[in-house]
Design an enzyme around this catalytic site. Structure first.
Site, mmCIF file in Angstrom:
data_model
loop_
_atom_site.group_PDB
_atom_site.id
_atom_site.type_symbol
_atom_site.label_atom_id
_atom_site.label_comp_id
_atom_site.label_asym_id
_atom_site.label_seq_id
_atom_site.Cartn_x
_atom_site.Cartn_y
_atom_site.Cartn_z
ATOM 1 N N THR A 1 17.397 43.446 131.122
ATOM 2 C CA THR A 1 18.322 44.150 131.997
ATOM 3 C C THR A 1 19.477 43.198 132.376
ATOM 4 O O THR A 1 20.719 43.678 132.334
ATOM 5 C CB THR A 1 17.583 44.479 133.313
ATOM 6 O OG1 THR A 1 16.252 44.972 133.012
ATOM 7 C CG2 THR A 1 18.443 45.646 134.153
ATOM 8 N N LYS B 1 9.207 37.819 139.815
ATOM 9 C CA LYS B 1 10.150 37.520 138.408
ATOM 10 C C LYS B 1 9.481 36.197 137.941
ATOM 11 O O LYS B 1 8.697 35.956 138.267
ATOM 12 C CB LYS B 1 11.425 36.884 139.259
ATOM 13 C CG LYS B 1 12.279 38.193 139.704
ATOM 14 C CD LYS B 1 13.840 37.752 140.290
ATOM 15 C CE LYS B 1 14.432 37.138 139.558
ATOM 16 N NZ LYS B 1 14.468 37.542 137.991
ATOM 17 N N GLY C 1 17.001 38.004 131.015
ATOM 18 C CA GLY C 1 15.880 39.302 130.799
ATOM 19 C C GLY C 1 16.685 40.246 130.005
ATOM 20 O O GLY C 1 18.310 40.031 129.990
ATOM 21 N N ASP D 1 20.397 40.059 138.873
ATOM 22 C CA ASP D 1 19.265 39.869 138.066
ATOM 23 C C ASP D 1 18.262 41.068 138.074
ATOM 24 O O ASP D 1 18.384 41.742 138.908
ATOM 25 C CB ASP D 1 18.664 38.385 138.634
ATOM 26 C CG ASP D 1 17.812 37.612 137.438
ATOM 27 O OD1 ASP D 1 17.577 38.544 136.363
ATOM 28 O OD2 ASP D 1 16.994 36.761 137.610
ATOM 29 N N GLY D 2 17.575 40.843 137.151
ATOM 30 C CA GLY D 2 16.195 41.856 137.164
ATOM 31 C C GLY D 2 15.158 41.441 137.718
ATOM 32 O O GLY D 2 15.122 40.493 138.631
ATOM 33 N N GLY E 1 10.183 36.258 131.838
ATOM 34 C CA GLY E 1 11.099 35.677 130.816
ATOM 35 C C GLY E 1 10.811 33.947 131.056
ATOM 36 O O GLY E 1 11.567 33.421 130.310
ATOM 37 N N GLU F 1 16.413 30.688 138.266
ATOM 38 C CA GLU F 1 16.804 31.910 138.884
ATOM 39 C C GLU F 1 16.802 31.729 140.271
ATOM 40 O O GLU F 1 17.596 32.415 141.252
ATOM 41 C CB GLU F 1 15.841 33.228 138.568
ATOM 42 C CG GLU F 1 16.110 33.380 136.950
ATOM 43 C CD GLU F 1 15.153 34.642 136.628
ATOM 44 O OE1 GLU F 1 15.423 35.202 135.612
ATOM 45 O OE2 GLU F 1 13.960 34.760 137.058
ATOM 46 N N ASP G 1 10.423 41.975 137.434
ATOM 47 C CA ASP G 1 9.399 42.217 136.944
ATOM 48 C C ASP G 1 8.765 43.357 137.631
ATOM 49 O O ASP G 1 7.970 44.439 137.611
ATOM 50 C CB ASP G 1 8.543 41.031 136.607
ATOM 51 C CG ASP G 1 9.006 40.085 135.593
ATOM 52 O OD1 ASP G 1 9.313 40.684 134.424
ATOM 53 O OD2 ASP G 1 9.105 38.942 135.942
ATOM 54 N N LYS H 1 9.739 49.311 137.648
ATOM 55 C CA LYS H 1 9.556 48.184 138.359
ATOM 56 C C LYS H 1 9.245 48.228 140.031
ATOM 57 O O LYS H 1 8.649 47.247 140.437
ATOM 58 C CB LYS H 1 10.744 47.230 138.113
ATOM 59 C CG LYS H 1 11.230 47.046 136.797
ATOM 60 C CD LYS H 1 10.344 46.052 135.970
ATOM 61 C CE LYS H 1 10.906 45.711 134.601
ATOM 62 N NZ LYS H 1 11.883 45.306 134.450
HETATM 63 C C1 5RP Z 1 12.968 36.447 133.782
HETATM 64 C C2 5RP Z 1 12.962 37.464 134.822
HETATM 65 C C3 5RP Z 1 13.427 38.913 134.449
HETATM 66 O O1 5RP Z 1 14.388 39.255 135.468
HETATM 67 C C4 5RP Z 1 12.399 39.694 134.484
HETATM 68 O O2 5RP Z 1 11.537 39.248 133.698
HETATM 69 C C5 5RP Z 1 12.880 41.216 134.116
HETATM 70 O O3 5RP Z 1 13.063 41.000 132.758
HETATM 71 P P1 5RP Z 1 13.491 42.479 131.870
HETATM 72 O O4 5RP Z 1 14.897 42.846 132.852
HETATM 73 O O5 5RP Z 1 13.588 42.151 130.628
HETATM 74 O O6 5RP Z 1 12.494 43.600 132.291
HETATM 75 O O7 5RP Z 1 12.609 37.002 135.856
HETATM 76 O O8 5RP Z 1 12.613 35.157 134.065
#
Ligand code: 5RP
Length: 218
Positions: A30, A93, A28, A80-81, A96, A102, A83, A120
């Site tokens: 982030t 999550k 993603g 990891d980031g 993406g 993940e 949603d 978030k």
């Molecule tokens: C991808 C994810 C990402 O961590 C989630 O979508 C956050 O994305 P971003 O950092 O672009 O806001 O789960 O599958």
């Protein structure tokens, strides 16, 4: 600060949580900022396990070795980031579409560091549609089961996961108990994974706010 500046700030802060050895890296925008920061200290690590083909490409473009999870063993940390994330560090999550890999890399990691901008953080999960990865031939069956659970599934158009499957984005779910719902959806035949990360939540949240990066622990 813009949302992108907040994402960059948490990506920088996450570097403090990177030990020597092999780490897991999410997917993603982030996570991409985190990879860019990781490139600056790449000599400190032996390599990274990627949670998607896109992340693998970005890591390689910075000269960071991408390693196979099956030979890497247990990872010290996964970054990891998300949603959506709650104060209990339960997450949605998969925005993406990389949720399955993940979840696998997170499961193999001792510590999950979530990096997210302040937008978030939510009181209750579910405003963001819940991504569910599904084996293509089970699309209609799983969709009917999701309707029984009170959701409105929408096929993510023109999208195939790195595993060759489809994504149903499920709107309007009432997620009162994320651990229970994660388990329940995983029991539906044809579901590969759902985007609730509650059974294995994050351990640390680095949250980007106008007042700086806040650290929350479960
Ligand atoms: C991808 C994810 C990402 O961590 C989630 O979508 C956050 O994305 P971003 O950092 O672009 O806001 O789960 O599958």
């Amino acid at each position: 600060m813009t949302q992108d500046e907040l994402k960059q700030a948490v990506a920088r802060a996450a570097i403090e949580h990177v030990p020597s050895g092999i780490i897991g890296v999410g997917t993603g925008s982030t996570a991409n900022y985190f990879i860019d920061e990781l490139a600056r200290i790449k000599g400190r690590i032996d390599g990274a396990v990627a949670s998607s083909e896109a992340t693998a490409q970005r890591l390689k473009s910075h000269g960071i070795p991408v390693l196979d999870l099956n030979t890497a063993g247990e990872l010290a940390v996964y970054v990891d980031g998300a949603d959506e994330i709650t104060e209990h560090l339960h997450m949605i999550k998969g925005g993406g579409g990389a949720l399955t890999r993940e979840k696998i890399v997170a499961a193999c990691s001792k510590k999950f560091v979530c990096i997210a901008d302040g937008s978030k953080l939510v009181g209750m999960l579910g405003k963001f549609p819940l991504p569910v990865e599904v084996i293509p031939m089970a699309q209609s069956y799983v969709a009917r089961e999701m309707i029984k659970l009170g959701g409105q599934p929408v096929l993510r158009q023109g999208f195939t996961t790195d595993n060759g499957n489809i994504i149903l984005d499920v709107h309007n779910l009432q997620i009162m108990n994320p651990v229970e719902l994660e388990t329940q959806i995983n029991q539906i035949t044809g579901v590969v994974t759902n985007g609730l990360f509650a059974r294995r939540p994050a351990d640390i949240l680095l949250l980007g706010t106008a007042e700086g990066v806040k650290t929350l622990k479960a």
